[in-house]
Write a protein that holds these residues in place. Structure first.
Motif, PDB file in Angstrom:
ATOM      1  N   ASN A  43     -15.814 -35.400  -4.816  1.00 16.36           N
ATOM      2  CA  ASN A  43     -16.410 -35.316  -3.484  1.00 16.36           C
ATOM      3  C   ASN A  43     -17.919 -35.370  -3.645  1.00 16.36           C
ATOM      4  N   PHE A  44     -18.578 -36.132  -2.771  1.00 17.13           N
ATOM      5  CA  PHE A  44     -20.032 -36.229  -2.826  1.00 17.13           C
ATOM      6  C   PHE A  44     -20.625 -35.755  -1.501  1.00 17.13           C
ATOM      7  N   LEU A  45     -21.548 -34.813  -1.595  1.00 25.77           N
ATOM      8  CA  LEU A  45     -22.279 -34.316  -0.431  1.00 25.77           C
ATOM      9  C   LEU A  45     -23.758 -34.618  -0.664  1.00 25.77           C
ATOM     10  N   PHE A  46     -24.478 -34.867   0.399  1.00 20.55           N
ATOM     11  CA  PHE A  46     -25.891 -35.203   0.271  1.00 20.55           C
ATOM     12  C   PHE A  46     -26.751 -34.061   0.810  1.00 20.55           C
ATOM     13  N   GLY A  47     -27.879 -33.847   0.130  1.00 20.45           N
ATOM     14  CA  GLY A  47     -28.725 -32.746   0.564  1.00 20.45           C
ATOM     15  C   GLY A  47     -30.104 -32.795  -0.046  1.00 20.45           C
ATOM     16  N   LYS A  48     -30.838 -31.684   0.119  1.00 23.84           N
ATOM     17  CA  LYS A  48     -32.194 -31.552  -0.410  1.00 23.84           C
ATOM     18  C   LYS A  48     -32.291 -30.280  -1.247  1.00 23.84           C
TER      19      LYS A  48
ATOM     20  N   TYR B 131       2.960 -33.882  -4.812  1.00 21.68           N
ATOM     21  CA  TYR B 131       3.381 -34.587  -6.012  1.00 21.68           C
ATOM     22  C   TYR B 131       4.211 -33.708  -6.949  1.00 21.68           C
ATOM     23  N   GLY B 132       4.670 -32.579  -6.475  1.00 18.27           N
ATOM     24  CA  GLY B 132       5.443 -31.677  -7.310  1.00 18.27           C
ATOM     25  C   GLY B 132       4.558 -30.623  -7.922  1.00 18.27           C
ATOM     26  N   GLU B 133       3.926 -30.969  -9.060  1.00 20.40           N
ATOM     27  CA  GLU B 133       3.082 -29.985  -9.750  1.00 20.40           C
ATOM     28  C   GLU B 133       1.725 -29.808  -9.091  1.00 20.40           C
ATOM     29  N   VAL B 134       1.370 -30.743  -8.198  1.00 29.27           N
ATOM     30  CA  VAL B 134       0.068 -30.675  -7.540  1.00 29.27           C
ATOM     31  C   VAL B 134       0.191 -31.211  -6.120  1.00 29.27           C
ATOM     32  N   ALA B 135      -0.636 -30.674  -5.229  1.00 31.09           N
ATOM     33  CA  ALA B 135      -0.739 -31.188  -3.863  1.00 31.09           C
ATOM     34  C   ALA B 135      -2.191 -31.574  -3.611  1.00 31.09           C
ATOM     35  N   HIS B 136      -2.387 -32.694  -2.928  1.00 32.62           N
ATOM     36  CA  HIS B 136      -3.725 -33.132  -2.552  1.00 32.62           C
ATOM     37  C   HIS B 136      -3.883 -32.963  -1.043  1.00 32.62           C
ATOM     38  N   TYR B 137      -4.934 -32.262  -0.654  1.00 29.84           N
ATOM     39  CA  TYR B 137      -5.213 -32.021   0.757  1.00 29.84           C
ATOM     40  C   TYR B 137      -6.452 -32.788   1.190  1.00 29.84           C
ATOM     41  N   GLU B 138      -6.413 -33.282   2.402  1.00 28.99           N
ATOM     42  CA  GLU B 138      -7.617 -33.790   3.050  1.00 28.99           C
ATOM     43  C   GLU B 138      -8.014 -32.758   4.089  1.00 28.99           C
TER      44      GLU B 138
ATOM     45  N   VAL C  11      -9.165 -31.833  -1.652  1.00 29.79           N
ATOM     46  CA  VAL C  11      -8.900 -30.591  -2.380  1.00 29.79           C
ATOM     47  C   VAL C  11      -7.568 -30.740  -3.099  1.00 29.79           C
ATOM     48  N   SER C  12      -7.525 -30.386  -4.385  1.00 31.70           N
ATOM     49  CA  SER C  12      -6.279 -30.441  -5.155  1.00 31.70           C
ATOM     50  C   SER C  12      -5.850 -29.021  -5.510  1.00 31.70           C
ATOM     51  N   GLU C  13      -4.545 -28.770  -5.391  1.00 37.08           N
ATOM     52  CA  GLU C  13      -4.009 -27.449  -5.693  1.00 37.08           C
ATOM     53  C   GLU C  13      -2.859 -27.578  -6.685  1.00 37.08           C
ATOM     54  N   ILE C  14      -2.988 -26.918  -7.831  1.00 42.04           N
ATOM     55  CA  ILE C  14      -1.931 -26.893  -8.823  1.00 42.04           C
ATOM     56  C   ILE C  14      -0.859 -25.887  -8.392  1.00 42.04           C
ATOM     57  N   ASN C  15       0.427 -26.223  -8.605  1.00 41.68           N
ATOM     58  CA  ASN C  15       1.537 -25.361  -8.203  1.00 41.68           C
ATOM     59  C   ASN C  15       1.387 -24.929  -6.749  1.00 41.68           C
ATOM     60  N   PRO C  16       1.378 -25.884  -5.812  1.00 41.55           N
ATOM     61  CA  PRO C  16       1.107 -25.576  -4.392  1.00 41.55           C
ATOM     62  C   PRO C  16       2.164 -24.650  -3.787  1.00 41.55           C
ATOM     63  N   GLN C  17       1.695 -23.735  -2.947  1.00 39.09           N
ATOM     64  CA  GLN C  17       2.582 -22.731  -2.341  1.00 39.09           C
ATOM     65  C   GLN C  17       2.614 -22.783  -0.816  1.00 39.09           C
TER      66      GLN C  17
ATOM     67  N   ARG D 292      -0.520 -22.689   6.132  1.00 36.66           N
ATOM     68  CA  ARG D 292      -1.785 -21.968   6.266  1.00 36.66           C
ATOM     69  C   ARG D 292      -2.226 -22.012   7.726  1.00 36.66           C
ATOM     70  N   GLU D 293      -2.371 -20.872   8.320  1.00 35.70           N
ATOM     71  CA  GLU D 293      -2.807 -20.774   9.715  1.00 35.70           C
ATOM     72  C   GLU D 293      -4.142 -20.031   9.760  1.00 35.70           C
ATOM     73  N   GLY D 294      -4.872 -20.223  10.845  1.00 36.77           N
ATOM     74  CA  GLY D 294      -6.126 -19.521  11.015  1.00 36.77           C
ATOM     75  C   GLY D 294      -7.272 -20.204  10.295  1.00 36.77           C
ATOM     76  N   ALA D 295      -8.425 -19.507  10.264  1.00 32.50           N
ATOM     77  CA  ALA D 295      -9.642 -20.068   9.680  1.00 32.50           C
ATOM     78  C   ALA D 295      -9.512 -20.167   8.164  1.00 32.50           C
ATOM     79  N   LEU D 296     -10.013 -21.288   7.622  1.00 35.10           N
ATOM     80  CA  LEU D 296     -10.008 -21.507   6.181  1.00 35.10           C
ATOM     81  C   LEU D 296     -11.408 -21.895   5.717  1.00 35.10           C
ATOM     82  N   PHE D 297     -11.633 -21.669   4.437  1.00 33.78           N
ATOM     83  CA  PHE D 297     -12.875 -22.092   3.809  1.00 33.78           C
ATOM     84  C   PHE D 297     -12.546 -22.811   2.500  1.00 33.78           C
ATOM     85  N   ALA D 298     -13.281 -23.891   2.240  1.00 30.42           N
ATOM     86  CA  ALA D 298     -13.202 -24.548   0.936  1.00 30.42           C
ATOM     87  C   ALA D 298     -14.270 -23.900   0.067  1.00 30.42           C
ATOM     88  N   ALA D 299     -13.830 -23.189  -0.971  1.00 26.91           N
ATOM     89  CA  ALA D 299     -14.747 -22.439  -1.817  1.00 26.91           C
ATOM     90  C   ALA D 299     -14.805 -23.049  -3.208  1.00 26.91           C
ATOM     91  N   VAL D 300     -15.970 -22.942  -3.850  1.00 24.32           N
ATOM     92  CA  VAL D 300     -16.141 -23.471  -5.203  1.00 24.32           C
ATOM     93  C   VAL D 300     -17.191 -22.635  -5.933  1.00 24.32           C
TER      94      VAL D 300
END
Length: 357
Positions: free
Chosen positions: A238-243, A308-315, A327-333, A339-347
């Motif tokens: 993923n590419f984000l642009f900034g200063k 994909y079984g061992e991994v799920a890819h989210y947009e 976002v990729s998740e190993i062993n997706p649950q 997932r309901e409600g507010a979410l955050f993509a954290a890194v």
């Protein structure tokens, strides 16, 4: 074992510069990959190393010996071609021993060395067959045995697995690494397959349009790419642009459309306040959470998912501005709207790379 030194190598074809002053040092016994898209110059460099092309400028050293203008058969290299190039009228044993015959090795020794080479690739029981009676994977092993039997100073491999199916490619990757390490061979391997390089290389060189973009271990190139081309070519990003704003505790603070993001820059990169930068985040480095962390929390909403079984890819729609992140998740649950409600993509800040190109 020998090291290989490429010093300022230039190769032109008419008005096209295929190699624009390449400098790289390959260590003795190293499994070294030349990686890049079609037309980037990697095969041209391999052919210069083999002696099939003569550089227009620069030098190539095998150990301390300058081989820049030396004939191919006098360089002590073994080359495995993409097409395998097996003689259809010869048996497997005859194919493997052909190079020894050219070296004027006596018949008894020739046959024994050929059988030993076939045994090393687990093909000795097929020695009497013709190539057209073998599968693609078996032909690949025979071609590798033929390159090994002459006991080369340097083994050159030109996309050797490109004709195999996915499962067989995975098996043969490990087999090639095992053989190269067992024989303590300095090996230079050309491919455009990033997973092939990441899985078995000691180090790799990434090329683009005849220029060397980065040299490093698989971990270094994947986790700390030097520029956007490398980041985009090796894996997903993923590419984000900034200063650039300032630095805190070894991390750089970047103002983006998604809020402030903290990350690290490649070694040697100096950032000036207000400089325009690109923030690179691998999909698997992101985690979808319900509670925003103290730093690097991007408001997110799942708008698509692929399992994909061992991994799920989210947009995910990120930051409310119409932009999306992968976002990729190993062993997706939590598939199927789990997932309901507010979410955050954290890194984590150490998993964010700040690029200046």
């Amino acid at each position: 074992m020998i090291g290989v030194s490429v010093q300022g190598v230039v190769k032109r074809f008419g008005e096209t510069t295929a190699l624009a002053g390449i400098d790289v040092e390959i260590q003795p016994g190293e499994l070294f990959f030349l990686l890049g898209p079609s037309g980037c110059g990697k095969t041209t460099l391999l052919r210069c190393l083999a002696g099939f092309y003569i550089p227009d400028d620069g030098k190539i050293l095998f150990g301390q010996e300058d081989v820049t203008h030396k004939e191919p058969h006098r360089r002590g290299t073994g080359m495995m071609f993409q097409s395998y190039a097996l003689w259809p009228h010869m048996t497997v044993l005859e194919n493997v021993s052909f190079g020894l015959e050219q070296q004027k090795i006596q018949k008894a020794e020739r046959q024994q060395r050929a059988l030993d080479a076939l045994k090393s690739v687990q093909m000795e029981e097929y020695s009497a067959r013709k190539p057209n009676a073998l599968s693609g994977g078996q032909q690949q092993r025979v071609a590798l045995a033929r390159a090994l039997v002459i006991r080369p100073k340097c083994l050159l491999l030109d996309e050797p697995l490109s004709n195999l199916d996915a499962k067989l490619r995975n098996d043969m990757r490990l087999e090639i690494r095992r053989i190269c390490k067992e024989y303590a061979l300095t090996t230079i391997y050309v491919t455009h397959d990033q997973k092939e390089a990441l899985s078995i290389a000691d180090r790799m060189a990434v090329f683009s349009q005849g220029e060397l973009q980065q040299v490093g271990t698989p971990v270094e190139v994947y986790r700390r790419p030097r520029n956007r081309f490398v980041a985009d070519f090796i894996g997903e990003a993923n590419f984000l642009f900034g200063k650039f704003q300032s630095s805190t505790n070894g991390f750089h603070r970047i103002e983006t459309a998604f809020g402030e993001i903290q990350g690290v820059a490649p070694v040697g990169v100096i950032l000036a306040p207000g400089a325009k930068v690109t923030v690179m985040i691998r999909p698997e480095m992101l985690t979808l959470v319900e509670q925003a962390p103290v730093v690097n929390a991007i408001p997110a909403k799942i708008i698509g998912e692929t399992y994909y079984g061992e991994v799920a890819h989210y947009e995910v729609a990120a930051g409310g501005g119409g932009a999306t992140l992968r976002v990729s998740e190993i062993n997706p649950q939590h598939l199927g709207g789990g997932r309901e409600g507010a979410l955050f993509a954290a890194v984590r800040p150490e998993d964010v790379v700040i690029l200046t190109d």
